[in-house]
Every structure is written in structure tokens, then in C-alpha cells.
Design a protein around this motif. Structure first.
Motif, PDB file in Angstrom:
ATOM      1  N   VAL A 127     -24.851  -0.379  -9.448  1.00 55.30           N
ATOM      2  CA  VAL A 127     -24.290   0.263 -10.594  1.00 55.30           C
ATOM      3  C   VAL A 127     -24.877   1.539 -10.969  1.00 55.30           C
ATOM      4  CG1 VAL A 127     -24.030  -0.404 -13.180  1.00 55.30           C
ATOM      5  CG2 VAL A 127     -23.989  -2.282 -11.242  1.00 55.30           C
ATOM      6  N   ARG A 128     -25.889   1.865 -10.999  1.00 56.61           N
ATOM      7  CA  ARG A 128     -26.672   3.251 -11.312  1.00 56.61           C
ATOM      8  C   ARG A 128     -25.782   4.196 -10.486  1.00 56.61           C
ATOM      9  NH1 ARG A 128     -32.165   0.773 -11.927  1.00 56.61           N
ATOM     10  NH2 ARG A 128     -32.167  -0.022 -13.914  1.00 56.61           N
ATOM     11  N   ALA A 129     -25.848   3.897  -9.092  1.00 56.51           N
ATOM     12  CA  ALA A 129     -25.278   4.790  -8.325  1.00 56.51           C
ATOM     13  C   ALA A 129     -23.795   5.265  -8.448  1.00 56.51           C
ATOM     14  CB  ALA A 129     -25.380   4.334  -6.816  1.00 56.51           C
ATOM     15  N   TYR A 130     -23.054   4.172  -8.742  1.00 59.30           N
ATOM     16  CA  TYR A 130     -21.714   4.321  -9.036  1.00 59.30           C
ATOM     17  C   TYR A 130     -21.431   4.972 -10.490  1.00 59.30           C
ATOM     18  CZ  TYR A 130     -16.849   3.737 -10.483  1.00 59.30           C
ATOM     19  OH  TYR A 130     -15.824   4.112 -11.135  1.00 59.30           O
ATOM     20  N   GLN A 131     -22.300   5.117 -11.501  1.00 57.42           N
ATOM     21  CA  GLN A 131     -22.255   5.550 -12.701  1.00 57.42           C
ATOM     22  C   GLN A 131     -22.621   6.995 -12.392  1.00 57.42           C
ATOM     23  OE1 GLN A 131     -24.669   3.034 -15.005  1.00 57.42           O
ATOM     24  NE2 GLN A 131     -23.090   2.109 -15.838  1.00 57.42           N
ATOM     25  N   ALA A 132     -23.513   7.388 -11.617  1.00 56.61           N
ATOM     26  CA  ALA A 132     -23.819   8.866 -11.359  1.00 56.61           C
ATOM     27  C   ALA A 132     -22.706   9.487 -10.754  1.00 56.61           C
ATOM     28  CB  ALA A 132     -25.308   8.964 -10.572  1.00 56.61           C
ATOM     29  N   PHE A 133     -22.212   8.771  -9.723  1.00 56.35           N
ATOM     30  CA  PHE A 133     -21.198   9.451  -8.958  1.00 56.35           C
ATOM     31  C   PHE A 133     -19.985   9.530  -9.657  1.00 56.35           C
ATOM     32  CE2 PHE A 133     -16.928   8.890  -6.791  1.00 56.35           C
ATOM     33  CZ  PHE A 133     -17.088   9.846  -5.775  1.00 56.35           C
ATOM     34  N   SER A 134     -19.599   8.655 -10.674  1.00 61.26           N
ATOM     35  CA  SER A 134     -18.457   8.866 -11.457  1.00 61.26           C
ATOM     36  C   SER A 134     -18.655  10.186 -12.422  1.00 61.26           C
ATOM     37  CB  SER A 134     -18.264   7.502 -12.037  1.00 61.26           C
ATOM     38  OG  SER A 134     -17.125   7.379 -12.791  1.00 61.26           O
ATOM     39  N   THR A 135     -19.703  10.174 -12.925  1.00 56.67           N
ATOM     40  CA  THR A 135     -20.087  11.100 -13.980  1.00 56.67           C
ATOM     41  C   THR A 135     -20.003  12.645 -13.250  1.00 56.67           C
ATOM     42  OG1 THR A 135     -21.462   9.723 -15.238  1.00 56.67           O
ATOM     43  CG2 THR A 135     -21.841  11.985 -15.717  1.00 56.67           C
ATOM     44  N   TYR A 136     -20.502  12.467 -12.261  1.00 51.88           N
ATOM     45  CA  TYR A 136     -20.495  14.079 -11.417  1.00 51.88           C
ATOM     46  C   TYR A 136     -19.350  14.085 -11.008  1.00 51.88           C
ATOM     47  CZ  TYR A 136     -21.970  17.351  -7.939  1.00 51.88           C
ATOM     48  OH  TYR A 136     -22.044  18.362  -7.030  1.00 51.88           O
ATOM     49  N   SER A 137     -18.311  13.298 -10.154  1.00 51.26           N
ATOM     50  CA  SER A 137     -17.112  13.540  -9.959  1.00 51.26           C
ATOM     51  C   SER A 137     -16.140  13.923 -11.008  1.00 51.26           C
ATOM     52  CB  SER A 137     -16.477  12.463  -9.284  1.00 51.26           C
ATOM     53  OG  SER A 137     -15.171  12.575  -8.761  1.00 51.26           O
ATOM     54  N   GLU A 138     -16.059  13.048 -12.326  1.00 49.23           N
ATOM     55  CA  GLU A 138     -15.417  13.289 -13.584  1.00 49.23           C
ATOM     56  C   GLU A 138     -15.575  14.670 -13.985  1.00 49.23           C
ATOM     57  OE1 GLU A 138     -14.847  11.313 -17.820  1.00 49.23           O
ATOM     58  OE2 GLU A 138     -15.280   9.752 -15.959  1.00 49.23           O
ATOM     59  N   ALA A 139     -16.639  15.137 -14.427  1.00 46.44           N
ATOM     60  CA  ALA A 139     -16.924  16.316 -14.805  1.00 46.44           C
ATOM     61  C   ALA A 139     -16.139  17.474 -13.928  1.00 46.44           C
ATOM     62  CB  ALA A 139     -18.556  16.618 -14.678  1.00 46.44           C
ATOM     63  N   HIS A 140     -16.361  17.289 -12.870  1.00 44.08           N
ATOM     64  CA  HIS A 140     -15.632  18.485 -11.996  1.00 44.08           C
ATOM     65  C   HIS A 140     -13.886  18.488 -12.196  1.00 44.08           C
ATOM     66  CE1 HIS A 140     -13.836  20.578  -8.107  1.00 44.08           C
ATOM     67  NE2 HIS A 140     -14.633  21.458  -8.695  1.00 44.08           N
ATOM     68  N   VAL A 141     -13.484  17.140 -12.034  1.00 45.96           N
ATOM     69  CA  VAL A 141     -12.063  16.812 -12.175  1.00 45.96           C
ATOM     70  C   VAL A 141     -11.532  17.264 -13.532  1.00 45.96           C
ATOM     71  CG1 VAL A 141     -10.386  14.788 -12.373  1.00 45.96           C
ATOM     72  CG2 VAL A 141     -11.866  14.998 -10.606  1.00 45.96           C
ATOM     73  N   ARG A 142     -12.167  17.000 -14.457  1.00 49.27           N
ATOM     74  CA  ARG A 142     -11.831  17.431 -15.873  1.00 49.27           C
ATOM     75  C   ARG A 142     -11.623  19.008 -16.184  1.00 49.27           C
ATOM     76  NH1 ARG A 142     -10.536  13.223 -19.082  1.00 49.27           N
ATOM     77  NH2 ARG A 142     -11.637  11.274 -18.738  1.00 49.27           N
TER      78      ARG A 142
END
Length: 148
Positions: free
Chosen positions: A22-37
Motif C-alpha cells: 500500500v505504501r509503495a502504491y501510494q508513493a508511486f501514485s503521488t509521484y506519477s500524479e504530480a507529473h501528469v497534473r
């Protein structure tokens, strides 16, 4: 009610793995989302554009299967992408119940910029791993998914 106590449940060996997943998914999601936004897109909008890129279009059902977007959310995502003039919906003459979604010229142009940029952005993090580690991780994650 079972004889399985809360104390016994708390000692299950998979719990730390579950937390790390769960922590890995959250970290990936946060990292990826920042770029996409930075491209004025939500993660779901990017997912649709990335899925439709390099294709001649797909029906809504296919997009739903290939993305991580639920059917209920997908219609709203398409509405917003259509308002941004990035996708268009067509109803084929031979199947009036089907809707084909395609990238517009603007959507194609955005895909050509954002997709390689995002892959390069993610690659910076994934380069820390050997190819064999990535394959092992993929196999283990697939086994975990299939367990459910």
C-alpha cells in the motif's frame, strides 16, 4: 465467531507485506500524479489518453478494461476530455449501441508530448532496478493479484 483472536490476527506474517504494498502504491501514485497534473490532466484523463494513443480508437468497454477507471467514472472522464477537445466519440453505423472513442488531432499531439515525457519521468525511478528485479516484481505482483 471464530476462535481466531485479534492478537493472533495481528501476528500474521503477510501484514507487513500488505502495508509495504500500500505504501509503495501510494508513493508511486503521488509521484506519477504530480507529473501528469503539470499537463492540466487528472490521472484518469492521462490514463485514457495513454490508452488511446497509437490506436485508431476503442469502444468504451475496451477502454474500461485497459485502464484503471471504473465504468461509472469513465463517462465523466470522457465528457471532460471531450470538452478539452482531446477525444471524440463516434457511433458506428453498423452497431448503434457501441461508442468508439478516438483522440482528436489535439489529443494525438498531446499524447506525442506527454506519453514519452511521462515514461522518461517514471524511468528515472525504475532505473534503480535490474531487469531481473523488475521481472521478479512483476511476477510476484501478478501472483498476488491472481490470489484475489
Amino acid at each position: 465467531m471464530s476462535d481466531y483472536s485479534a492478537k493472533a490476527a495481528a501476528t500474521e506474517p503477510f501484514i507487513p507485506t500488505m502495508r509495504e504494498l500500500v505504501r509503495a502504491y501510494q508513493a508511486f501514485s503521488t509521484y506519477s500524479e504530480a507529473h501528469v497534473r503539470q499537463f492540466d490532466l487528472t490521472p484518469a484523463q492521462f490514463d485514457v489518453i495513454a490508452t488511446l494513443g497509437n490506436t485508431s480508437g476503442m469502444c468504451m468497454g475496451e477502454i474500461g478494461e485497459k485502464t484503471l477507471i471504473t465504468k461509472g467514472t469513465l463517462t465523466g472522464v470522457m465528457d471532460r476530455l471531450e470538452k478539452k477537445n482531446l477525444v471524440l466519440r463516434e457511433i458506428p453505423a453498423d452497431n448503434r449501441r457501441s461508442v468508439i472513442v478516438k483522440l482528436t488531432h489535439e489529443g494525438e499531439a498531446l499524447f506525442e508530448v506527454i506519453f514519452p515525457a511521462h515514461i522518461a519521468y517514471l524511468k528515472e525511478r525504475f532505473e534503480q532496478f535490474e531487469t531481473s528485479e523488475l521481472e521478479l516484481l512483476r511476477v510476484l505482483l501478478n501472483r498476488l493479484r491472481l490470489a484475489f
